[in-house]
Design a protein around this motif. Structure first.
Motif, PDB file in Angstrom:
ATOM      1  N   SER A 155       0.836  -1.204   0.000  1.00 41.32           N
ATOM      2  CA  SER A 155       0.000   0.000   0.000  1.00 41.32           C
ATOM      3  C   SER A 155       0.865   1.246   0.000  1.00 41.32           C
ATOM      4  O   SER A 155       2.005   1.234   0.481  1.00 41.32           O
ATOM      5  N   ALA A 156       0.307   2.313  -0.526  1.00 39.89           N
ATOM      6  CA  ALA A 156       0.978   3.620  -0.514  1.00 39.89           C
ATOM      7  C   ALA A 156      -0.073   4.692  -0.762  1.00 39.89           C
ATOM      8  O   ALA A 156      -1.161   4.413  -1.277  1.00 39.89           O
ATOM      9  N   THR A 157       0.251   5.909  -0.386  1.00 41.03           N
ATOM     10  CA  THR A 157      -0.642   7.040  -0.604  1.00 41.03           C
ATOM     11  C   THR A 157      -0.253   7.738  -1.895  1.00 41.03           C
ATOM     12  O   THR A 157       0.915   8.073  -2.108  1.00 41.03           O
ATOM     13  N   ASP A 158      -1.220   7.945  -2.797  1.00 39.87           N
ATOM     14  CA  ASP A 158      -0.896   8.554  -4.076  1.00 39.87           C
ATOM     15  C   ASP A 158      -0.906  10.080  -3.973  1.00 39.87           C
ATOM     16  O   ASP A 158      -1.075  10.652  -2.889  1.00 39.87           O
ATOM     17  N   ALA A 159      -0.692  10.737  -5.100  1.00 40.03           N
ATOM     18  CA  ALA A 159      -0.561  12.196  -5.109  1.00 40.03           C
ATOM     19  C   ALA A 159      -1.830  12.902  -4.679  1.00 40.03           C
ATOM     20  O   ALA A 159      -1.786  14.066  -4.260  1.00 40.03           O
ATOM     21  N   PHE A 160      -2.976  12.228  -4.748  1.00 39.74           N
ATOM     22  CA  PHE A 160      -4.240  12.819  -4.327  1.00 39.74           C
ATOM     23  C   PHE A 160      -4.550  12.552  -2.856  1.00 39.74           C
ATOM     24  O   PHE A 160      -5.598  12.935  -2.366  1.00 39.74           O
ATOM     25  N   GLY A 161      -3.619  11.864  -2.166  1.00 37.50           N
ATOM     26  CA  GLY A 161      -3.848  11.537  -0.768  1.00 37.50           C
ATOM     27  C   GLY A 161      -4.714  10.309  -0.566  1.00 37.50           C
ATOM     28  O   GLY A 161      -5.164  10.036   0.551  1.00 37.50           O
ATOM     29  N   ARG A 162      -4.938   9.531  -1.636  1.00 35.43           N
ATOM     30  CA  ARG A 162      -5.753   8.332  -1.543  1.00 35.43           C
ATOM     31  C   ARG A 162      -4.873   7.120  -1.240  1.00 35.43           C
ATOM     32  O   ARG A 162      -3.751   7.025  -1.738  1.00 35.43           O
ATOM     33  N   GLU A 163      -5.402   6.201  -0.433  1.00 37.86           N
ATOM     34  CA  GLU A 163      -4.682   4.966  -0.148  1.00 37.86           C
ATOM     35  C   GLU A 163      -4.849   4.015  -1.333  1.00 37.86           C
ATOM     36  O   GLU A 163      -5.969   3.647  -1.693  1.00 37.86           O
ATOM     37  N   ARG A 164      -3.738   3.627  -1.950  1.00 38.97           N
ATOM     38  CA  ARG A 164      -3.772   2.697  -3.085  1.00 38.97           C
ATOM     39  C   ARG A 164      -3.063   1.409  -2.670  1.00 38.97           C
ATOM     40  O   ARG A 164      -2.002   1.455  -2.020  1.00 38.97           O
ATOM     41  N   SER A 165      -3.612   0.284  -3.022  1.00 36.57           N
ATOM     42  CA  SER A 165      -3.011  -0.986  -2.633  1.00 36.57           C
ATOM     43  C   SER A 165      -3.140  -1.994  -3.768  1.00 36.57           C
ATOM     44  O   SER A 165      -4.047  -1.918  -4.600  1.00 36.57           O
ATOM     45  N   VAL A 166      -2.202  -2.923  -3.787  1.00 35.10           N
ATOM     46  CA  VAL A 166      -2.221  -4.032  -4.748  1.00 35.10           C
ATOM     47  C   VAL A 166      -2.042  -5.321  -3.957  1.00 35.10           C
ATOM     48  O   VAL A 166      -1.261  -5.383  -3.007  1.00 35.10           O
ATOM     49  N   THR A 167      -2.776  -6.348  -4.334  1.00 34.58           N
ATOM     50  CA  THR A 167      -2.765  -7.616  -3.604  1.00 34.58           C
ATOM     51  C   THR A 167      -2.699  -8.781  -4.580  1.00 34.58           C
ATOM     52  O   THR A 167      -3.285  -8.723  -5.670  1.00 34.58           O
ATOM     53  N   ALA A 168      -1.988  -9.821  -4.198  1.00 32.91           N
ATOM     54  CA  ALA A 168      -1.945 -11.047  -4.988  1.00 32.91           C
ATOM     55  C   ALA A 168      -1.902 -12.236  -4.027  1.00 32.91           C
ATOM     56  O   ALA A 168      -1.302 -12.161  -2.956  1.00 32.91           O
ATOM     57  N   VAL A 169      -2.561 -13.306  -4.410  1.00 34.97           N
ATOM     58  CA  VAL A 169      -2.620 -14.518  -3.579  1.00 34.97           C
ATOM     59  C   VAL A 169      -1.566 -15.508  -4.048  1.00 34.97           C
ATOM     60  O   VAL A 169      -1.487 -15.847  -5.232  1.00 34.97           O
ATOM     61  N   LEU A 170      -0.753 -15.951  -3.103  1.00 31.05           N
ATOM     62  CA  LEU A 170       0.322 -16.898  -3.413  1.00 31.05           C
ATOM     63  C   LEU A 170      -0.133 -18.342  -3.202  1.00 31.05           C
ATOM     64  O   LEU A 170       0.316 -19.247  -3.905  1.00 31.05           O
TER      65      LEU A 170
END
Length: 490
Positions: free
Chosen positions: A95-110
């Protein structure tokens, strides 16, 4: 490494007898149980009365670690006896906060969730100069490194070492020690509660993180480009408005200075709140929530998992969250991610495990949902559907309904008049009344102020930014809860 706070307790859920952990039901009552405390070795008494939950108690002075050690040892004994466990899916989330201050996340199942049956579980097993609480061997020969978290979570260096060796390892979280009042409760928590399991390492996890990091980087870069384009458009629009309306320039400059001062005051208030002790925090929150004298209401003192993650007593942070995001605000949508960002400025967040602040806040809002205050809208979003605290029910009935603080709304019109003067727009009373109605609607519909600004601008031929500036400076939340000095509404 995080250590939970230990407090001496006369109650110990399980005792040690002849090298084995036992529950109160398995031994005789009183001193005849012939058990000792697994923490300090002192004699225990088995308490098996009709009033309280059966438990062990120190025969003399209580120690600080008896309950925790008992749960830790019994959990390992359950693993060795039951030899099965339900495990959650292995997934990686970045997860990280983008330039608009929104929380962005990426997920993958192993790997998918699974129910594992072990052929053997070796306790305190050593593997390559490391010692595990347990090592389970599945029917296929796969070995799982198992840690039981009661007092100390696995530290970062150990996790890195496990990852470097590509071992399959996980941790069972049992830090809510006093929730386990029976052997069956602990057995379920250990073997049939995948939500308590946190994967520490798994083959392929590092490669997956690298792949997700690249995906997240592209998302953030796209947001940065969009933000840059939006900022450039705003700058061009602002420059055009300044050229076309030089008379408003001085008012806008004053408004900008006021916004900066407001932000500085907010930061100063957050610093002061963080630095205050619990007693001072409680006094502040009691005044804000108009709490009655006596014990803290159960509404803001809920025992949730991970409640100690915010560095203060649970009644403090729950009172603060209820005050800021629910109390006297009317219907509106709230995001748990936004609330956590706000709490990061007011509390020293020291999570017991990675997700414990989110778990604590989520569980508290689910309690509020059961209590009829909010409704879950999906993901991290909730809608406030009731903003009246139980201790103010009589007052609410007296003023009749949802807008239980109409004096705030009346005061808002005065704020609009003051904001009108600050911006220098000199709007008519009719237009101000339309803005006032919009502010009142904000308490129930969660509409967008800029939509109202565009509509009113088209109707009256005035710049939308003028309306937005007035709405921004007319801060409803800063209105005092007292009658205005003069009657503002017919």
């Amino acid at each position: 490494m995080h250590a939970s706070v230990s407090t001496p307790s006369l109650r110990v859920p399980f005792g040690l007898k002849d090298g084995q952990m036992v529950g109160p039901a398995e031994v005789q009552s009183g001193r005849a149980c012939d058990c000792v405390c697994p923490g300090c070795g002192s004699p225990l008494q088995a308490r098996k009365g009709d009033q309280n939950v059966w438990h062990f108690a120190h025969d003399g002075r209580a120690c600080a670690t008896g309950a925790e050690t008992a749960v830790h040892l019994m959990a390992k004994q359950i693993l060795a006896t039951e030899r099965n466990i339900r495990l959650p899916a292995v997934h990686v989330t970045l997860s990280a906060t983008d330039a608009f201050g929104r929380e962005r996340s990426v997920t993958a199942v192993l790997a998918k969730a699974q129910h594992v049956q072990y052929t053997a579980v070796d306790l305190e097993a050593a593997q390559e100069n490391r010692r595990a609480d347990a090592v389970g061997t599945s029917e296929s020969g796969t070995k799982h490194w198992i840690e039981v978290f009661v007092r100390h979570a696995v530290d970062t260096l150990k996790v890195q070492d496990l990852e470097a060796r590509s071992w399959m390892s996980y941790e069972i979280c049992l830090d809510d020690v006093h929730a386990f009042t029976s052997l069956e409760q602990l057995r379920i928590a250990v073997t049939a509660s995948p939500e308590r399991v946190r994967w520490l390492s798994y083959p392929g996890m590092d490669k997956l993180r690298v792949s997700l990091a690249e995906k997240l980087r592209r998302i953030l870069e796209a947001a940065e480009r969009q933000k840059a384009a939006d900022d450039a458009q705003v700058a061009r629009t602002y420059a055009a408005q300044v050229r076309s309306a030089p008379i408003d320039r001085m008012g806008r400059n004053r408004l900008q200075r006021e916004r900066i001062r407001s932000e500085q005051r907010l930061q100063q208030a957050n610093r002061a709140f963080r630095a205050a002790d619990d007693q001072a925090k409680r006094a502040y929150l009691k005044a804000k929530l108009r709490l009655p004298d006596g014990p803290t209401p159960a509404l803001v003192d809920v025992d949730v998992r991970g409640h100690a993650s915010f560095g203060v007593s649970r009644d403090v942070w729950q009172s603060d969250v209820f005050r800021k995001w629910v109390f006297a605000h009317g219907r509106r949508d709230v995001s748990l991610e936004t609330i956590l960002s706000w709490m990061a400025n007011r509390y020293d967040i020291t999570p017991a495990f990675e997700a414990s602040p989110k778990v604590a806040l989520w569980t508290y809002f689910k309690f509020l949902e059961k209590s009829g205050f909010v409704r879950h809208k999906g993901g991290p979003y909730f809608q406030v559907i009731r903003d009246v605290a139980p201790w103010l029910e009589a007052e609410v009935a007296g003023v009749g309904g949802w807008f239980w603080a109409p004096r705030v709304l009346a005061c808002s019109l005065q704020h609009l008049i003051e904001a009108d003067g600050l911006v220098g727009a000199n709007l008519t009373t009719g237009i101000l009344m339309e803005l006032f109605k919009r502010l009142r609607a904000e308490h129930s519909s969660n509409g967008q102020p800029d939509d109202a600004a565009r509509t009113l601008a088209q109707r009256h031929g005035i710049s939308p930014n003028t309306f937005l500036a007035i709405l921004a400076s007319a801060n409803v939340a800063s209105c005092p809860l007292q009658p205005p000095t003069k009657r503002l509404l017919a």
